[in-house]
Design a protein around this motif. Structure first.
Motif, PDB file in Angstrom:
ATOM      1  N   SER A 223      -1.545  -1.982  11.374  1.00  0.00           N
ATOM      2  CA  SER A 223      -2.345  -1.517  10.244  1.00  0.00           C
ATOM      3  C   SER A 223      -1.886  -2.178   8.948  1.00  0.00           C
ATOM      4  O   SER A 223      -0.716  -2.535   8.781  1.00  0.00           O
ATOM      5  N   VAL A 224      -2.836  -2.335   8.028  1.00  0.00           N
ATOM      6  CA  VAL A 224      -2.549  -2.958   6.731  1.00  0.00           C
ATOM      7  C   VAL A 224      -2.722  -1.889   5.657  1.00  0.00           C
ATOM      8  O   VAL A 224      -3.843  -1.567   5.261  1.00  0.00           O
ATOM      9  N   LEU A 225      -1.601  -1.329   5.210  1.00  0.00           N
ATOM     10  CA  LEU A 225      -1.611  -0.276   4.193  1.00  0.00           C
ATOM     11  C   LEU A 225      -1.258  -0.820   2.818  1.00  0.00           C
ATOM     12  O   LEU A 225      -1.438  -0.132   1.812  1.00  0.00           O
ATOM     13  N   GLY A 226      -0.726  -2.044   2.765  1.00  0.00           N
ATOM     14  CA  GLY A 226      -0.354  -2.654   1.501  1.00  0.00           C
ATOM     15  C   GLY A 226      -1.575  -3.039   0.678  1.00  0.00           C
ATOM     16  O   GLY A 226      -2.699  -3.130   1.184  1.00  0.00           O
ATOM     17  N   CYS A 227      -1.334  -3.260  -0.620  1.00  0.00           N
ATOM     18  CA  CYS A 227      -2.403  -3.580  -1.567  1.00  0.00           C
ATOM     19  C   CYS A 227      -2.250  -5.023  -2.021  1.00  0.00           C
ATOM     20  O   CYS A 227      -1.135  -5.463  -2.319  1.00  0.00           O
ATOM     21  N   PRO A 228      -3.357  -5.764  -2.097  1.00  0.00           N
ATOM     22  CA  PRO A 228      -3.255  -7.174  -2.471  1.00  0.00           C
ATOM     23  C   PRO A 228      -3.173  -7.397  -3.973  1.00  0.00           C
ATOM     24  O   PRO A 228      -3.647  -6.588  -4.773  1.00  0.00           O
ATOM     25  N   VAL A 229      -2.577  -8.504  -4.335  1.00  0.00           N
ATOM     26  CA  VAL A 229      -2.647  -9.064  -5.682  1.00  0.00           C
ATOM     27  C   VAL A 229      -3.165 -10.483  -5.537  1.00  0.00           C
ATOM     28  O   VAL A 229      -2.728 -11.220  -4.640  1.00  0.00           O
ATOM     29  N   ILE A 230      -4.106 -10.882  -6.394  1.00  0.00           N
ATOM     30  CA  ILE A 230      -4.713 -12.206  -6.308  1.00  0.00           C
ATOM     31  C   ILE A 230      -4.293 -13.048  -7.505  1.00  0.00           C
ATOM     32  O   ILE A 230      -4.359 -12.591  -8.652  1.00  0.00           O
ATOM     33  N   GLU A 231      -3.877 -14.271  -7.226  1.00  0.00           N
ATOM     34  CA  GLU A 231      -3.570 -15.237  -8.284  1.00  0.00           C
ATOM     35  C   GLU A 231      -3.924 -16.628  -7.777  1.00  0.00           C
ATOM     36  O   GLU A 231      -3.526 -17.013  -6.668  1.00  0.00           O
ATOM     37  N   ASN A 232      -4.683 -17.374  -8.569  1.00  0.00           N
ATOM     38  CA  ASN A 232      -5.079 -18.738  -8.212  1.00  0.00           C
ATOM     39  C   ASN A 232      -5.693 -18.800  -6.810  1.00  0.00           C
ATOM     40  O   ASN A 232      -5.369 -19.686  -6.004  1.00  0.00           O
TER      41      ASN A 232
ATOM     42  N   VAL B 172       3.591  -0.802   1.835  1.00  0.00           N
ATOM     43  CA  VAL B 172       2.481   0.097   1.527  1.00  0.00           C
ATOM     44  C   VAL B 172       2.053   0.018   0.065  1.00  0.00           C
ATOM     45  O   VAL B 172       1.074   0.647  -0.329  1.00  0.00           O
ATOM     46  N   SER B 173       2.773  -0.741  -0.742  1.00  0.00           N
ATOM     47  CA  SER B 173       2.509  -0.745  -2.169  1.00  0.00           C
ATOM     48  C   SER B 173       1.922  -2.079  -2.623  1.00  0.00           C
ATOM     49  O   SER B 173       1.514  -2.910  -1.815  1.00  0.00           O
ATOM     50  N   THR B 174       1.903  -2.277  -3.948  1.00  0.00           N
ATOM     51  CA  THR B 174       1.339  -3.473  -4.563  1.00  0.00           C
ATOM     52  C   THR B 174       2.472  -4.379  -5.021  1.00  0.00           C
ATOM     53  O   THR B 174       3.382  -3.925  -5.718  1.00  0.00           O
ATOM     54  N   PRO B 175       2.442  -5.660  -4.680  1.00  0.00           N
ATOM     55  CA  PRO B 175       3.517  -6.558  -5.113  1.00  0.00           C
ATOM     56  C   PRO B 175       3.401  -6.921  -6.589  1.00  0.00           C
ATOM     57  O   PRO B 175       2.343  -6.781  -7.209  1.00  0.00           O
TER      58      PRO B 175
ATOM     59  N   SER C 188      14.001   4.068   0.326  1.00  0.00           N
ATOM     60  CA  SER C 188      13.512   2.716   0.072  1.00  0.00           C
ATOM     61  C   SER C 188      12.659   2.667  -1.197  1.00  0.00           C
ATOM     62  O   SER C 188      11.930   3.611  -1.496  1.00  0.00           O
ATOM     63  N   PRO C 189      12.690   1.531  -1.920  1.00  0.00           N
ATOM     64  CA  PRO C 189      11.829   1.354  -3.099  1.00  0.00           C
ATOM     65  C   PRO C 189      10.447   0.856  -2.685  1.00  0.00           C
ATOM     66  O   PRO C 189       9.937  -0.135  -3.215  1.00  0.00           O
ATOM     67  N   ALA C 190       9.820   1.545  -1.742  1.00  0.00           N
ATOM     68  CA  ALA C 190       8.599   1.035  -1.111  1.00  0.00           C
ATOM     69  C   ALA C 190       7.323   1.546  -1.748  1.00  0.00           C
ATOM     70  O   ALA C 190       6.284   0.892  -1.654  1.00  0.00           O
ATOM     71  N   ALA C 191       7.353   2.712  -2.383  1.00  0.00           N
ATOM     72  CA  ALA C 191       6.141   3.274  -2.971  1.00  0.00           C
ATOM     73  C   ALA C 191       5.956   2.853  -4.426  1.00  0.00           C
ATOM     74  O   ALA C 191       4.874   2.988  -4.982  1.00  0.00           O
TER      75      ALA C 191
END
Length: 337
Positions: free
Chosen positions: A98-107, A141-144, A184-187
């Protein structure tokens, strides 16, 4: 708090299931997914639904938008790219879980973590993988955070990672020294300023980390901030939400800091990892009991507080100092003015 009434719900859209993600906004389009696996688009002007797309698993991933494309993950193990205009599938990418993480888009590159212990960089035009990092021992699970050529994120394996955003090579990883995975610093969505990355975690410490080598600069638990963090527009202050009624601030610095100020807000017991967002000199955040706050961090006063329902408020999407999109665990998506 009935005294804080200087806000109205311009519209309210009700999904058929829980919403545990932050909406994305582009022009008149507001995108958000729900636990039934549907990605919705509603009009920013009216709140009326424009389109919906069904995936095979729950959506906890907050979408990101780039080049007319909406990118997000699903519990069915796929990363999806839809046309923002009409919701048509452009491509999908199969992951191992499963993909619970959130994307960030650049270039035109989407950076997103998954539960298959991988972190991915995908070309949003073609859907092809640029690189993947497989050195994780837990889900993302979070946003980078993209900062100084690095993609920085936490995983539920006790570690915070910094990867080279161009090729996915590990630059450093950091942990707080505890063997407890739940610490963990995951959230938390990391914030950064002047070469220093700041995170908070369930161990209730705020930590300042050197972005170049991952070394701990300082840690402090004097305010017991849990997982909610934010940064001022000028980068001078890091904000935190404590578990009992209070917003705090630390000065950004490489030298060890104590709490610079505290502000009592009266939101009660609080554990929701919704970040604090500053816009036009105001700080916005939500709570577990359905209340959205707007505070003045200079005068240390509540500007307004508005209760939407009795459920968790996700990290809010602030459009400007007077408008924000709010989603709740009960499935509400609201434009507050």
């Amino acid at each position: 708090n009935e005294k804080y009434t200087d806000v109205k719900e311009a519209w309210k859209y009700t999904s058929e299931a829980n919403v545990i993600s932050t909406p994305a906004v582009s022009g008149d389009d507001v995108m958000v997914g729900n636990q039934d696996g549907r990605m919705f688009c509603v009009s920013l002007k009216t709140g009326k639904e424009k389109w919906r797309y069904q995936t095979g698993g729950s959506i906890f991933s907050s979408p990101a938008i780039g080049e007319g494309k909406t990118i997000f993950g699903s519990g069915d193990g796929k990363i999806y790219c839809l046309s923002t205009k009409n919701g048509k599938l452009i491509w999908k990418f199969q992951c191992g879980a499963s993909v619970l993480g959130c994307p960030v888009i650049e270039n035109n590159i989407a950076y997103i973590g998954a539960s298959d212990h991988h972190f991915y960089a995908l070309d949003i035009i073609s859907g092809k993988m640029k690189w993947s990092f497989d050195g994780l021992d837990g889900p993302v699970v979070s946003t980078p955070l993209l900062y100084e050529g690095k993609v920085i994120f936490g995983a539920w394996d006790r570690n915070l990672y910094a990867l080279n955003k161009n090729n996915g090579d590990l630059i450093w990883k950091w942990n707080n020294g505890s063997p407890v995975r739940n610490f963990s610093p995951a959230a938390c969505i990391p914030v950064a300023h002047d070469g220093v990355v700041y995170v908070v975690a369930p161990d209730r410490f705020i930590t300042a980390i050197d972005v170049q080598d991952g070394k701990t600069l300082w840690r402090n638990n004097d305010a017991t901030v849990r997982e909610s963090i934010g940064i001022s527009g000028d980068g001078k202050w890091v904000y935190g939400k404590t578990m009992t009624d209070t917003i705090v601030a630390y000065a950004t610095s490489r030298e060890k800091q104590s709490t610079a100020w505290k502000m009592y807000c009266g939101f009660g017991y609080e554990h929701v990892p919704s970040m604090l967002i500053e816009k036009e000199g105001k700080v916005f955040f939500g709570t577990r009991n359905g209340v959205v706050y707007c505070i003045d961090p200079i005068q240390k006063k509540i500007i307004w507080a508005h209760k939407i329902d009795n459920s968790m408020i996700n990290t809010v999407k602030v459009l400007d100092g007077k408008r924000l999109i709010v989603s709740t665990m009960d499935g509400k998506v609201v434009l507050l003015e």
